[in-house]
Design a protein around this motif. Structure first.
Motif, mmCIF file in Angstrom:
data_model
loop_
_atom_site.group_PDB
_atom_site.id
_atom_site.type_symbol
_atom_site.label_atom_id
_atom_site.label_comp_id
_atom_site.label_asym_id
_atom_site.label_seq_id
_atom_site.Cartn_x
_atom_site.Cartn_y
_atom_site.Cartn_z
ATOM 1 N N GLN A 16 0.784 -1.324 0.119
ATOM 2 C CA GLN A 16 -0.179 0.216 0.062
ATOM 3 C C GLN A 16 0.915 1.241 -0.021
ATOM 4 O OE1 GLN A 16 -3.623 0.324 -0.289
ATOM 5 N NE2 GLN A 16 -2.798 2.112 -0.662
ATOM 6 N N THR A 34 -7.559 -4.116 -6.459
ATOM 7 C CA THR A 34 -7.101 -4.685 -5.268
ATOM 8 C C THR A 34 -7.939 -5.959 -5.067
ATOM 9 O OG1 THR A 34 -8.426 -3.238 -3.902
ATOM 10 C CG2 THR A 34 -6.231 -2.352 -4.800
ATOM 11 N N GLU A 36 -8.087 -8.244 -1.210
ATOM 12 C CA GLU A 36 -7.988 -8.094 0.126
ATOM 13 C C GLU A 36 -7.917 -9.560 0.840
ATOM 14 O OE1 GLU A 36 -7.758 -5.163 2.499
ATOM 15 O OE2 GLU A 36 -7.901 -4.040 0.447
ATOM 16 N N GLY A 40 -6.490 -7.476 5.060
ATOM 17 C CA GLY A 40 -5.368 -6.417 4.486
ATOM 18 C C GLY A 40 -5.208 -6.633 3.136
ATOM 19 N N LEU A 41 -4.309 -5.640 2.398
ATOM 20 C CA LEU A 41 -4.121 -5.699 0.915
ATOM 21 C C LEU A 41 -3.165 -6.762 0.729
ATOM 22 C CD1 LEU A 41 -4.412 -4.422 -1.666
ATOM 23 C CD2 LEU A 41 -2.295 -2.749 -1.030
#
Length: 154
Positions: A16, A34, A36, A40-41
């Motif tokens: 990020q 994106t 997840e 979180g990414l």
């Protein structure tokens, strides 16, 4: 037509932050998608400098090396200065001959188009003088490269 080959970059948990930097540095940069995972990414597809890249976020994996770098074609010294300073921001490391490593470990070559013209000069002595000067520089300086090629560098 879709891009056939896409660079795939493995980040150490700081994807990020890398996306934030790259989208602030390159005018055309954008995050396309994106993914997840576990809150979180996990991955992102993004575009910068006209190419699509994929970033993967997994601490503990392999680190970047200079064996793979991203080459930034700069129109002039102002562009060299912009990309150089922005990519070094926050803890990057300058190396040599227009190369730097950003704070995420990604290697970049920030190169003025004029250098490539000088290196391809039909006069081999001009090209050699430009090459010799390039090898002494960290951030590339167009005026010094031209002066060296011309044989007027003092």
């Amino acid at each position: 037509m879709a891009q056939k080959v896409t660079p795939y970059l493995w980040f150490q948990g700081d994807l990020q932050d890398a996306l934030d930097l790259y989208t602030s540095v390159f005018d055309d940069a954008e995050v396309l998608s994106t993914t997840e995972r576990d809150g979180g990414l996990f991955a992102a597809t993004f575009r910068m400098g006209g190419i699509q890249l994929t970033g993967f976020n997994a601490p503990g994996g392999p680190r970047f090396t200079d064996a793979m770098s991203l080459f930034v074609d700069c129109a002039d010294q102002a562009e060299v200065d912009h990309y150089w300073d922005a990519l070094l921001a926050g803890g990057g490391t300058p190396t040599q001959c227009g190369w730097l490593v950003d704070r995420f470990g990604v290697s970049w070559q920030v190169v003025p188009r004029r250098l490539m013209e000088l290196l391809e000069d039909p006069d081999p002595e001009r090209a050699q003088r430009a090459t010799a000067e390039m090898l002494t520089q960290v951030k590339l300086d167009v005026a010094r490269l031209e002066a060296a090629a011309d044989g007027t560098l003092g």
